[in-house]
Design an enzyme around this catalytic site. Sequence first.
Site, PDB file in Angstrom:
ATOM      1  CE1 TYR A 138      -3.379  -2.878   0.664  1.00 35.29           C
ATOM      2  CE2 TYR A 138      -4.656  -1.301   1.125  1.00 35.29           C
ATOM      3  CZ  TYR A 138      -4.285  -2.420   0.624  1.00 35.29           C
ATOM      4  OH  TYR A 138      -5.410  -2.985   0.425  1.00 35.29           O
ATOM      5  CE  LYS A 189       1.429 -18.015  -1.663  1.00 32.73           C
ATOM      6  NZ  LYS A 189       0.567 -18.848  -1.677  1.00 32.73           N
ATOM      7  CG  ASP A 221      -2.584 -20.566  -0.296  1.00 32.39           C
ATOM      8  OD1 ASP A 221      -2.183 -19.469   0.735  1.00 32.39           O
ATOM      9  OD2 ASP A 221      -1.718 -20.774  -1.084  1.00 32.39           O
ATOM     10  CG  ASP A 245      -7.907  -4.240   2.333  1.00 34.81           C
ATOM     11  OD1 ASP A 245      -9.323  -3.832   3.134  1.00 34.81           O
ATOM     12  OD2 ASP A 245      -7.864  -4.043   1.319  1.00 34.81           O
ATOM     13  CG  ASP A 249     -13.652  -6.988   3.727  1.00 31.83           C
ATOM     14  OD1 ASP A 249     -12.755  -5.908   4.374  1.00 31.83           O
ATOM     15  OD2 ASP A 249     -14.178  -5.992   2.088  1.00 31.83           O
TER      16      ASP A 249
HETATM   17  C1  IPM Z   1      -9.995  -1.008   4.599  1.00 33.03           C
HETATM   18  C2  IPM Z   1     -10.938  -0.697   3.078  1.00 33.03           C
HETATM   19  C3  IPM Z   1      -9.358   0.448   3.551  1.00 33.03           C
HETATM   20  C4  IPM Z   1      -8.201  -0.014   2.963  1.00 33.03           C
HETATM   21  C5  IPM Z   1      -9.604   1.175   1.766  1.00 33.03           C
HETATM   22  C6  IPM Z   1     -11.238   2.172   1.390  1.00 33.03           C
HETATM   23  C7  IPM Z   1      -8.546   2.358   1.248  1.00 33.03           C
HETATM   24  O1  IPM Z   1     -10.486  -0.829   1.879  1.00 33.03           O
HETATM   25  O2  IPM Z   1      -9.836  -0.051   5.701  1.00 33.03           O
HETATM   26  O3  IPM Z   1     -10.043  -1.896   4.829  1.00 33.03           O
HETATM   27  O4  IPM Z   1      -7.571  -1.211   1.676  1.00 33.03           O
HETATM   28  O5  IPM Z   1      -7.799   0.205   3.932  1.00 33.03           O
HETATM   29 MG    MG Z   2     -10.946  -3.105   3.147  1.00 36.41          MG
END
Ligand code: IPM
Ligand code: MG
Length: 354
Positions: A138, A189, A221, A245, A249
């Site tokens: 990032y 990884k 993975d 990240d 989710d």
């Molecule tokens: C998160 C989001 C952010 C990230 C984006 C919006 C920059 O996906 O906080 O998980 O990738 O960190």
């Molecule tokens: Mg995110």
Amino acid sequence: MLIAILPGDGIGREIVPEAVKVLRALASFGFDATLEEAPIGGAGLEAADDPLPPATLDLARRADAILLGAVGDPRYANYPHGKLPGVGLRRLRKELDLFANFRPARLLPELRDASTLKPEVVDGLDLLLLRELTGDIYYGTPRGRGKTEAGEREAVNTMRYRESEIARIGHVAFRVARTRRGKVCSVDKANVLEVMALWREVMTEVGREYPDVELTHMYVDAAAMQLVRAPKAFDVIVSPNLFGDILSDQAAMLTGSIGMLASASLGATTQGLYEPVHGSAPDIAGKGVANPLATILSAAMMLRHSFGHEDLAARVETAVRRVLAEGWRTADIAEPGRRTIGTREMGERVAAAL
Ligand code: IPM
Ligand code: MG
């Protein structure tokens, strides 16, 4: 005490006011803070042609804590890279050196049927995803777009970590594991990438200082697979920025809805940035249906970590559970056929349940 309120974009502008409602309602329990709002992301571009306007960064620096909604606005999706809404958030995290991102995934018993996974797989789930937040691909350089000699479009990003960056998130992981079930699973990884082999090496070294904590390593993975196969086997997952990240989710969905997952981003001090894990959800923005609970639960994390108000944090969390136990649901966590309530009503019910 100063709290910076950064609603951002999309549903951020609907859910943050509900969390603010809850924070204000805590005044009757002695919580006294000044709230100051500023734009970030697409809202920053709209106000000051900058996804992180200088005045917003200045407010964030002065604040004891920051409550953020979400950034991301499709209207700016074609802007040059440095001006994308998400860059505002990425820069804010970096400027404040908030390197440790706590994303706890806990299944509330009230929501055991909201998960897409079988109840026996997720019942009692309580894991902490600790994501490194200020390094990795990032932020790594070189980065950018260009053309090859043959005139073909080309782009590059660099996955890069220094050992000090890995060690400091490692220490956070081991220390927090001591307050939990004493297990750290480090995700990498290392079988393919040098930078990830370094990650594993440094994690192992740091781990030796915590002989009472069990350290395991898992390729990302395999971790993605285990997270849906047997998520309850995890206690603390410590992960590089990019993998964290993605996995966060996924971890969020174990709990029923990404609309439930709160997060805290901390550095070396008690100053913190608190935000829901979900994004700006342009598809439902402006409809008043978004779930404000992740943001409200993020405010609870703020009370706990930045202000040391364990009592008030627990009060907010109990209020959320009470409202859920009474059967109130936003659309994302409702079982089919069940009546749902909107963003504002959910916020009001939590504030009233305090
Ligand atoms: C998160 C989001 C952010 C990230 C984006 C919006 C920059 O996906 O906080 O998980 O990738 O960190
Ligand atoms: Mg995110």
